[in-house]
Design a protein around this motif. Structure first.
Motif, PDB file in Angstrom:
ATOM      1  N   UNK A  35      -1.822   3.046 -63.708  1.00 17.12           N
ATOM      2  CA  UNK A  35      -2.514   4.268 -63.289  1.00 17.12           C
ATOM      3  C   UNK A  35      -3.821   4.452 -64.048  1.00 17.12           C
ATOM      4  N   UNK A  36      -4.818   5.059 -63.398  1.00 18.58           N
ATOM      5  CA  UNK A  36      -6.119   5.311 -64.013  1.00 18.58           C
ATOM      6  C   UNK A  36      -6.187   6.762 -64.463  1.00 18.58           C
ATOM      7  N   UNK A  37      -6.663   6.983 -65.689  1.00 21.21           N
ATOM      8  CA  UNK A  37      -6.806   8.332 -66.243  1.00 21.21           C
ATOM      9  C   UNK A  37      -8.292   8.583 -66.451  1.00 21.21           C
ATOM     10  N   UNK A  38      -8.838   9.545 -65.742  1.00 17.93           N
ATOM     11  CA  UNK A  38     -10.272   9.815 -65.806  1.00 17.93           C
ATOM     12  C   UNK A  38     -10.479  11.246 -66.279  1.00 17.93           C
ATOM     13  N   UNK A  39     -11.216  11.390 -67.384  1.00 17.88           N
ATOM     14  CA  UNK A  39     -11.523  12.712 -67.936  1.00 17.88           C
ATOM     15  C   UNK A  39     -12.797  13.246 -67.311  1.00 17.88           C
ATOM     16  N   UNK A  40     -12.758  14.485 -66.842  1.00 17.11           N
ATOM     17  CA  UNK A  40     -13.929  15.131 -66.248  1.00 17.11           C
ATOM     18  C   UNK A  40     -14.783  15.694 -67.378  1.00 17.11           C
ATOM     19  N   UNK A  41     -15.895  15.027 -67.651  1.00  8.93           N
ATOM     20  CA  UNK A  41     -16.693  15.417 -68.819  1.00  8.93           C
ATOM     21  C   UNK A  41     -18.081  15.938 -68.485  1.00  8.93           C
ATOM     22  N   UNK A  42     -18.364  16.174 -67.209  1.00  5.17           N
ATOM     23  CA  UNK A  42     -19.622  16.817 -66.817  1.00  5.17           C
ATOM     24  C   UNK A  42     -19.340  17.831 -65.712  1.00  5.17           C
ATOM     25  N   UNK A  43     -20.154  18.883 -65.661  1.00  5.23           N
ATOM     26  CA  UNK A  43     -20.012  19.867 -64.593  1.00  5.23           C
ATOM     27  C   UNK A  43     -20.622  19.322 -63.304  1.00  5.23           C
ATOM     28  N   UNK A  44     -20.313  19.995 -62.202  1.00  6.81           N
ATOM     29  CA  UNK A  44     -20.865  19.595 -60.909  1.00  6.81           C
ATOM     30  C   UNK A  44     -19.853  18.842 -60.075  1.00  6.81           C
ATOM     31  N   UNK A  45     -20.326  18.251 -58.982  1.00 11.70           N
ATOM     32  CA  UNK A  45     -19.453  17.525 -58.067  1.00 11.70           C
ATOM     33  C   UNK A  45     -19.206  16.097 -58.561  1.00 11.70           C
ATOM     34  N   UNK A  46     -17.942  15.663 -58.452  1.00 10.21           N
ATOM     35  CA  UNK A  46     -17.562  14.288 -58.768  1.00 10.21           C
ATOM     36  C   UNK A  46     -16.962  13.679 -57.498  1.00 10.21           C
ATOM     37  N   UNK A  47     -17.340  12.434 -57.219  1.00  8.98           N
ATOM     38  CA  UNK A  47     -16.925  11.771 -55.980  1.00  8.98           C
ATOM     39  C   UNK A  47     -16.179  10.486 -56.326  1.00  8.98           C
ATOM     40  N   UNK A  48     -14.945  10.362 -55.811  1.00  8.93           N
ATOM     41  CA  UNK A  48     -14.121   9.190 -56.076  1.00  8.93           C
ATOM     42  C   UNK A  48     -13.666   8.577 -54.753  1.00  8.93           C
ATOM     43  N   UNK A  49     -13.695   7.248 -54.702  1.00  7.17           N
ATOM     44  CA  UNK A  49     -13.205   6.546 -53.516  1.00  7.17           C
ATOM     45  C   UNK A  49     -12.400   5.334 -53.961  1.00  7.17           C
ATOM     46  N   UNK A  50     -11.634   4.762 -53.029  1.00  7.14           N
ATOM     47  CA  UNK A  50     -11.023   3.458 -53.274  1.00  7.14           C
ATOM     48  C   UNK A  50     -12.005   2.413 -52.752  1.00  7.14           C
ATOM     49  N   UNK A  51     -12.309   1.419 -53.601  1.00  5.50           N
ATOM     50  CA  UNK A  51     -13.301   0.422 -53.236  1.00  5.50           C
ATOM     51  C   UNK A  51     -12.768  -0.722 -52.408  1.00  5.50           C
ATOM     52  N   UNK A  52     -11.448  -0.711 -52.137  1.00  6.62           N
ATOM     53  CA  UNK A  52     -10.881  -1.756 -51.276  1.00  6.62           C
ATOM     54  C   UNK A  52     -11.363  -1.517 -49.832  1.00  6.62           C
ATOM     55  N   UNK A  81      -3.762  -3.498 -55.422  1.00  6.98           N
ATOM     56  CA  UNK A  81      -3.712  -2.940 -54.070  1.00  6.98           C
ATOM     57  C   UNK A  81      -4.756  -1.853 -53.861  1.00  6.98           C
ATOM     58  N   UNK A  82      -5.101  -1.141 -54.936  1.00  8.37           N
ATOM     59  CA  UNK A  82      -6.109  -0.088 -54.869  1.00  8.37           C
ATOM     60  C   UNK A  82      -6.930  -0.106 -56.142  1.00  8.37           C
ATOM     61  N   UNK A  83      -7.967   0.698 -56.181  1.00  2.00           N
ATOM     62  CA  UNK A  83      -8.716   0.970 -57.396  1.00  2.00           C
ATOM     63  C   UNK A  83      -9.304   2.362 -57.259  1.00  2.00           C
ATOM     64  N   UNK A  84     -10.045   2.811 -58.239  1.00  2.00           N
ATOM     65  CA  UNK A  84     -10.704   4.111 -58.130  1.00  2.00           C
ATOM     66  C   UNK A  84     -12.133   3.943 -58.644  1.00  2.00           C
ATOM     67  N   UNK A  85     -13.080   4.347 -57.786  1.00  2.00           N
ATOM     68  CA  UNK A  85     -14.496   4.164 -58.065  1.00  2.00           C
ATOM     69  C   UNK A  85     -15.186   5.518 -58.006  1.00  2.00           C
ATOM     70  N   UNK A  86     -15.931   5.858 -59.066  1.00  2.00           N
ATOM     71  CA  UNK A  86     -16.745   7.067 -58.991  1.00  2.00           C
ATOM     72  C   UNK A  86     -18.114   6.678 -58.459  1.00  2.00           C
ATOM     73  N   UNK A  87     -18.569   7.415 -57.447  1.00  2.00           N
ATOM     74  CA  UNK A  87     -19.822   7.082 -56.765  1.00  2.00           C
ATOM     75  C   UNK A  87     -20.683   8.338 -56.639  1.00  2.00           C
ATOM     76  N   UNK A  88     -21.897   8.139 -56.133  1.00  2.00           N
ATOM     77  CA  UNK A  88     -22.772   9.267 -55.845  1.00  2.00           C
ATOM     78  C   UNK A  88     -22.334   9.950 -54.554  1.00  2.00           C
ATOM     79  N   UNK A  89     -22.936  11.092 -54.259  1.00  2.00           N
ATOM     80  CA  UNK A  89     -22.604  11.780 -53.010  1.00  2.00           C
ATOM     81  C   UNK A  89     -22.912  10.905 -51.810  1.00  2.00           C
ATOM     82  N   UNK A  90     -24.064  10.199 -51.870  1.00  2.00           N
ATOM     83  CA  UNK A  90     -24.436   9.322 -50.758  1.00  2.00           C
ATOM     84  C   UNK A  90     -23.427   8.185 -50.608  1.00  2.00           C
ATOM     85  N   UNK A  91     -22.996   7.614 -51.749  1.00  2.00           N
ATOM     86  CA  UNK A  91     -21.998   6.551 -51.690  1.00  2.00           C
ATOM     87  C   UNK A  91     -20.666   7.047 -51.172  1.00  2.00           C
TER      88      UNK A  91
END
Length: 418
Positions: free
Chosen positions: A342-359, A315-325
């Motif tokens: 459920x998705x478990x994502x570890x934050x392993x870099x500094x800065x902004x992270x962008x997540x969206x649902x790709x559906x 029904x859903x997913x989780x996609x990490x994308x660029x700021x433009x995406x």
């Protein structure tokens, strides 16, 4: 004079006894097997705990691979039901060190779906004071430092072209020991890596994996001796040769040690806080377009923190994308995609992270999240309900104020006798 010396000796013995009661024994849960879904024995951890005497101040070390397992302390009822909805605390980064700081029963489970019901659970009783009888032998407190191997070297982890024996050939002449690390380099969404039983390895059966990692690159620590079986669970990949069997030994390498393959340059991830995105709402199309922005407000995210996206697979997913995406709700150049919840994502870099649902249309309707990740320690503050998963008790046994005062008293009194 002799009487004073005898009294002094008595007090010294009392001090030694006091100090011994302050520090505990370290146990590695499951010994060489570590903390994993037990193969063919649901009572494995009950058997391991038998005949052991646990006292306040002892330390349990749970050796597991981050992202594949975790360890949660729960109530007795939730332990019996394998319910991870109301954990006392959860540690998601392995190895986990948990100090037993209270008497009574403690109940631990792996909160990854299906793992507890398959036997990955531990119940122990903790007493006050020194253990009776012979003290248990302390186990090693950490996983041995090993060699890192990149599976397939430059080929990575993929369907081999024209050579079904690619990974058998790669494995030849290598000696694997407990503590070594296998790095599987693959593109998220195209491959994965599942550990299975020997029978399922031979049959390329992915119905009952021991563990599965869907986000590449995957780092898997070999934490027990014996044969390990890995396959790609994507349909058709295993039967086409994307499978690996390794034999793991205990002890030192003999002869010339193999040259380790280059390992990823990602630094070791520190223990972090686990956040459930959207709290009880989970990861879905919100009724308020700013819902996930509001959820992220006033939260401090740091390297090592974990985001848990709770959603129904399909029904859903989780996609990490660029700021433009993110701004365009586009998944064309996704950085990573996780389709199983459920998705478990570890934050392993500094800065902004962008997540969206790709559906289709989900992102445009507000199912998107932006977080800023900082480096360094979190500023101490009272924990806010829903802000993250609280950590376990302090990992290092420390002297209590009473013990410290008593120690000073005893030493002073003993000195006065001379």
């Amino acid at each position: 004079m002799g009487g004073k010396l005898s009294m002094a000796a008595l007090f010294v013995l009392l001090v030694v006894n006091l100090l011994q009661s302050t520090y505990g024994t370290t146990y590695t849960v499951g010994d060489a097997t570590g903390w994993r879904v037990p193969a063919g024995n649901d009572d494995f951890y009950d058997d391991w705990a038998d005949n052991k005497v646990f006292v306040v101040g002892d330390v349990l070390v749970f050796n597991f691979t981050t992202g594949i397992h975790d360890v949660a302390e729960v109530s007795e009822a939730d332990y019996d039901a394998c319910n991870a909805a109301n954990t006392m605390f959860t540690v998601s980064t392995g190895p986990a060190r948990i100090t037993l700081n209270r008497t009574g029963e403690h109940h631990f489970i792996c909160a990854i779906p299906g793992h507890c019901s398959a036997g990955q659970k531990l119940n122990i009783e903790v007493r006050s004071g020194n253990g009776t009888g012979a003290a248990p032998t302390p186990r090693p407190s950490t996983t041995p430092r090993g060699t890192t191997y990149t599976v397939g070297d430059a080929n990575g982890w993929r369907v081999p072209a024209g050579n079904d024996d690619l990974y058998d050939d790669w494995n030849d002449n290598k000696i694997f020991l407990v503590g070594d690390v296998l790095v599987f380099n693959f593109t998220t969404g195209q491959h994965n890596v599942a550990e299975v039983t020997e029978a399922d390895y031979d049959a390329c059966n992915t119905a009952n994996p021991i563990s599965i990692v869907s986000t590449g690159p995957a780092r898997i620590t070999l934490n027990r001796t014996g044969d390990h079986y890995f396959i790609c669970a994507v349909a058709g990949h295993c039967s086409a040769g994307q499978k690996l069997e390794v034999e793991v030994r205990n002890g030192n390498r003999t002869g010339t040690a193999p040259t380790p393959s280059p390992s990823p340059t990602t630094p070791a991830t520190p223990s972090g806080t686990t956040y459930t995105v959207g709290d009880s709402t989970g990861w879905r199309v919100p009724t308020n377009d700013d819902f996930y922005d509001d959820w992220a407000d006033n939260k401090d995210f740091h390297i090592g923190d974990i985001l848990v996206f709770n959603f129904t697979t399909g029904q859903h997913n989780v996609v990490e994308v660029t700021e433009a995406g993110y701004d365009a709700c586009s998944t064309t150049n996704a950085l990573s995609t996780v389709t199983n919840g459920p998705a478990r994502i570890t934050l392993n870099t500094t800065g902004d992270h962008y997540f969206i649902c790709g559906i289709t249309t989900h992102c445009a309707n507000g199912q998107k999240l932006k977080v800023e990740v900082e480096n360094g320690n979190r500023t101490p503050s009272p924990s806010t309900p829903g802000s993250g998963t609280s950590g376990p008790p302090s990992a290092s046994p420390t002297s209590s104020p009473v013990a410290t005062v008593s120690l000073v008293f005893f030493m002073s009194f003993a000195l006065a006798l001379f």
